[in-house]
Scaffold this motif. Structure first.
Motif, PDB file in Angstrom:
ATOM      1  N   GLU A 147      -9.974 -56.877  27.679  1.00 30.15           N
ATOM      2  CA  GLU A 147     -10.450 -56.323  28.755  1.00 30.15           C
ATOM      3  C   GLU A 147     -10.476 -54.990  28.671  1.00 30.15           C
ATOM      4  O   GLU A 147      -9.548 -54.146  27.849  1.00 30.15           O
ATOM      5  N   TYR A 148     -11.622 -54.266  29.253  1.00 28.49           N
ATOM      6  CA  TYR A 148     -11.669 -52.831  29.241  1.00 28.49           C
ATOM      7  C   TYR A 148     -11.660 -52.261  30.807  1.00 28.49           C
ATOM      8  O   TYR A 148     -11.987 -53.200  31.491  1.00 28.49           O
ATOM      9  N   VAL A 149     -11.561 -50.893  30.931  1.00 26.94           N
ATOM     10  CA  VAL A 149     -11.745 -50.292  32.228  1.00 26.94           C
ATOM     11  C   VAL A 149     -13.095 -49.648  32.037  1.00 26.94           C
ATOM     12  O   VAL A 149     -13.257 -48.723  31.185  1.00 26.94           O
ATOM     13  N   SER A 215     -13.657 -50.481  37.365  1.00 27.51           N
ATOM     14  CA  SER A 215     -13.730 -51.955  37.161  1.00 27.51           C
ATOM     15  C   SER A 215     -13.204 -52.564  35.966  1.00 27.51           C
ATOM     16  O   SER A 215     -13.405 -51.939  34.897  1.00 27.51           O
ATOM     17  N   ARG A 216     -12.722 -53.760  35.895  1.00 28.73           N
ATOM     18  CA  ARG A 216     -12.354 -54.683  34.749  1.00 28.73           C
ATOM     19  C   ARG A 216     -13.385 -55.247  34.126  1.00 28.73           C
ATOM     20  O   ARG A 216     -14.169 -55.982  34.842  1.00 28.73           O
ATOM     21  N   THR A 218     -15.022 -57.357  30.752  1.00 35.65           N
ATOM     22  CA  THR A 218     -14.966 -58.268  29.364  1.00 35.65           C
ATOM     23  C   THR A 218     -16.021 -58.296  28.641  1.00 35.65           C
ATOM     24  O   THR A 218     -17.391 -57.991  29.028  1.00 35.65           O
ATOM     25  N   THR A 221     -18.908 -59.748  30.638  1.00 35.62           N
ATOM     26  CA  THR A 221     -19.294 -59.169  31.776  1.00 35.62           C
ATOM     27  C   THR A 221     -20.944 -58.514  31.506  1.00 35.62           C
ATOM     28  O   THR A 221     -20.978 -57.924  30.667  1.00 35.62           O
TER      29      THR A 221
END
Length: 229
Positions: A147-149, A215-216, A218, A221
């Motif tokens: 996961e990334y911001v 937002s998170r 992946t 996304t």
């Protein structure tokens, strides 16, 4: 008081070589309690006999003390089954049917392997000359999705934003031209020319993004960027 304290002390009898029942009776006769803590294979000590004890024989302890003993299973007569590829439940049933115990269960992320599948075991299949009837297994676990911001790309050049998104292992973003209300009306009323080359207004500055910054996201996304013309 010293006499009273010593009066409550007893010597631990030698329980090695006794059956579990004999060891319990002997210990109880000395005001002690016997607990079978483990069982081991032994080619020297017959099955059902005590292999070791703690505290050792002749140690002084207080009455009511618990003496921990290990019982012999005799020579190894059971083969260690091959558990690789089985689920934890199937492996447990397989072991119990053979009189074996599941000692420890650990997990590790493994790509391309179904979750809860045995990928390693100790001792290995068909191992011989074992000391304990216990088998430990290693289970496959799902690989965690990174996961990334989401950073803010608003105000940056499109080429710079696309490079950073792709370098992070995310999907190539969908790029669209930002259209004002007046531009939208003009485009809707403009005649369509099938032979005209497609417009490429995607070299400008990013004016909005989806998902928004913070937002998170992946690798699954889908990112959408709108750029000025």
């Amino acid at each position: 008081m010293r006499f009273a304290i010593h009066g409550r002390e007893v010597r631990v009898p030698n329980l090695r070589g006794m059956s579990t029942l004999q060891a319990q009776e002997t210990a109880n006769g000395n005001g002690l309690i016997v607990t079978v803590e483990d069982k081991f294979y032994s080619s020297d000590v017959p099955a059902g006999k005590i292999i070791s004890q703690a505290p050792s024989a002749n140690s002084k302890v207080r009455r009511g003390w618990r003496v921990r003993v290990s019982e012999s299973l005799g020579p190894q007569r059971v083969a260690i089954p091959d558990l690789l590829g089985q689920s934890e439940r199937a492996a447990t049933i397989n072991l119990r049917r053979r009189g074996l115990d599941l000692a420890a269960v650990a997990g590790v992320a493994a790509a391309g392997v179904p979750a809860d599948q045995v990928i390693a075991q100790e001792p290995p299949p068909s191992a011989t000359e074992l000391t304990s009837p216990k088998v430990s297994i290693l289970l496959a676990e799902p690989v965690a999705t990174p996961e990334y911001v989401m950073p803010s790309f608003v105000g940056r050049q499109l080429a710079e934003a696309k490079e950073k998104i792709v370098r992070a292992g995310l999907q190539v973003p969908i790029v669209a031209a930002a259209v004002s209300a007046n531009q939208g009306a003009a485009v809707a009323n403009a005649p369509v020319n099938p032979g005209a080359p497609a417009a490429t207004p995607f070299s400008g500055i990013i004016v909005s993004q989806t998902p928004p910054a913070g937002s998170r996201v992946t690798p699954e996304t889908q990112i959408r960027l709108e750029v000025s013309q």
